[in-house]
Design a protein around this motif. Structure first.
Motif, short mmCIF file in Angstrom:
data_model
loop_
_atom_site.label_atom_id
_atom_site.label_comp_id
_atom_site.label_asym_id
_atom_site.label_seq_id
_atom_site.Cartn_x
_atom_site.Cartn_y
_atom_site.Cartn_z
N GLU A 108 0.93 -1.10 0.09
CA GLU A 108 0.18 -0.08 0.08
C GLU A 108 0.81 1.40 -0.08
O GLU A 108 0.66 2.26 -0.63
CB GLU A 108 -1.50 -0.07 1.08
N GLU A 109 2.07 1.17 0.76
CA GLU A 109 2.89 2.48 0.52
C GLU A 109 3.45 2.50 -0.21
O GLU A 109 4.37 4.00 -1.06
CB GLU A 109 3.91 2.14 2.14
N ILE A 110 3.85 1.41 -1.20
CA ILE A 110 4.54 1.93 -2.33
C ILE A 110 3.90 2.85 -4.13
O ILE A 110 3.90 3.26 -4.31
CB ILE A 110 4.73 0.31 -3.34
N GLN A 111 2.56 2.58 -3.32
CA GLN A 111 1.54 3.06 -4.01
C GLN A 111 1.61 4.79 -4.02
O GLN A 111 2.05 5.01 -3.03
CB GLN A 111 -0.07 2.80 -4.23
N PRO A 112 1.50 5.37 -4.88
CA PRO A 112 1.16 7.00 -5.14
C PRO A 112 0.07 7.66 -4.12
O PRO A 112 -0.95 6.63 -3.57
CB PRO A 112 0.25 7.49 -6.57
N PRO A 113 0.08 8.28 -3.63
CA PRO A 113 -1.10 8.73 -2.50
C PRO A 113 -2.06 9.30 -2.94
O PRO A 113 -2.65 8.50 -1.70
CB PRO A 113 -0.40 10.27 -1.92
N PRO A 114 -2.60 9.40 -3.99
CA PRO A 114 -4.17 9.36 -4.56
C PRO A 114 -4.64 7.64 -4.48
O PRO A 114 -5.72 7.43 -4.00
CB PRO A 114 -4.12 10.53 -6.00
N TYR A 115 -4.03 7.10 -4.32
CA TYR A 115 -3.90 5.85 -4.42
C TYR A 115 -4.78 5.05 -3.55
O TYR A 115 -5.17 3.53 -3.16
CB TYR A 115 -3.71 4.46 -5.77
N ARG A 116 -4.12 5.28 -1.86
CA ARG A 116 -3.49 4.70 -1.30
C ARG A 116 -5.38 4.94 -0.29
O ARG A 116 -5.86 5.98 -0.04
CB ARG A 116 -2.38 5.51 -0.20
N LYS A 117 -5.87 3.75 0.67
CA LYS A 117 -6.51 3.82 0.99
C LYS A 117 -6.72 5.32 3.19
O LYS A 117 -8.10 6.12 2.74
CB LYS A 117 -6.97 2.65 2.03
N GLY A 118 -5.45 4.79 3.40
CA GLY A 118 -5.42 6.18 4.14
C GLY A 118 -5.76 7.36 3.37
O GLY A 118 -6.90 8.32 4.03
N VAL A 119 -5.23 7.54 3.05
CA VAL A 119 -5.60 9.17 1.56
C VAL A 119 -7.18 8.79 1.30
O VAL A 119 -7.65 10.18 1.56
CB VAL A 119 -4.66 9.01 0.72
N GLN A 120 -7.49 8.44 0.65
CA GLN A 120 -8.99 8.02 0.64
C GLN A 120 -10.07 8.62 1.28
O GLN A 120 -10.38 9.68 0.59
CB GLN A 120 -9.04 7.15 -0.60
N ASP A 121 -9.72 7.96 2.39
CA ASP A 121 -10.64 8.40 3.66
C ASP A 121 -10.50 9.62 3.85
O ASP A 121 -11.53 10.56 4.23
CB ASP A 121 -9.91 7.03 4.81
#
Length: 147
Positions: A108-121
């Motif tokens: 999850e941390e390798i993904q770009p920020p807009p695709y992370r679940k925490g950022v989406q929340d």
């Protein structure tokens, strides 16, 4: 058996007396069916507040932490016996919290920020806090509530 931590404040005394006081505390645990897992000395330090115990006032103490397993029904007896010991200034028994092993989130941390679940929340929470805006294409040419 459950793992407990015993935080001890012993009065400042010479090393042989300190060893005998620790042996007494350990024997109390052994007699109640407990097992000592770890004994840690944190040294001699000043106590944050003056503490009165067994008729004398203490400004310094030797700090110790004992990690032990014992049946829960004997904790009150152990604490009561330590309360009668004149060398012990303070004692507290805490149930030791088990350390949680964090789950690996590297994918999850390798993904770009807009695709992370925490950022989406966080984005959805921020959108809920937005104020409703006036829609100009609602049939009126003007904003009716202007002063």
């Amino acid at each position: 058996m459950i793992t407990y931590e015993l935080c001890l404040l012993l009065r400042v005394m010479p090393k042989p007396e300190l060893v005998s006081a620790l042996k007494r505390t350990a024997n109390t645990i052994f007699l109640k069916g407990g097992i000592i897992r770890k004994l840690e000395s944190l040294g001699t330090k000043d106590i944050p507040n003056k503490t009165s115990s067994h008729g004398s006032v203490h400004n310094k103490a030797s700090y110790f932490i004992l990690e032990f397993n014992a049946p829960p029904r004997y904790l009150h007896d152990i604490s009561e016996e330590y309360g009668r010991d004149v060398d012990i200034i303070r004692r507290r028994i805490y149930k030791k919290q088990e350390d949680e092993v964090p789950a690996c989130t590297l994918d999850e941390e390798i993904q770009p920020p807009p695709y992370r679940k925490g950022v989406q929340d966080l984005i959805t929470q921020a959108r809920q806090l937005d104020k409703p805006k006036f829609k100009y294409n609602s049939g009126l040419d003007y904003y009716p509530f202007q002063k």
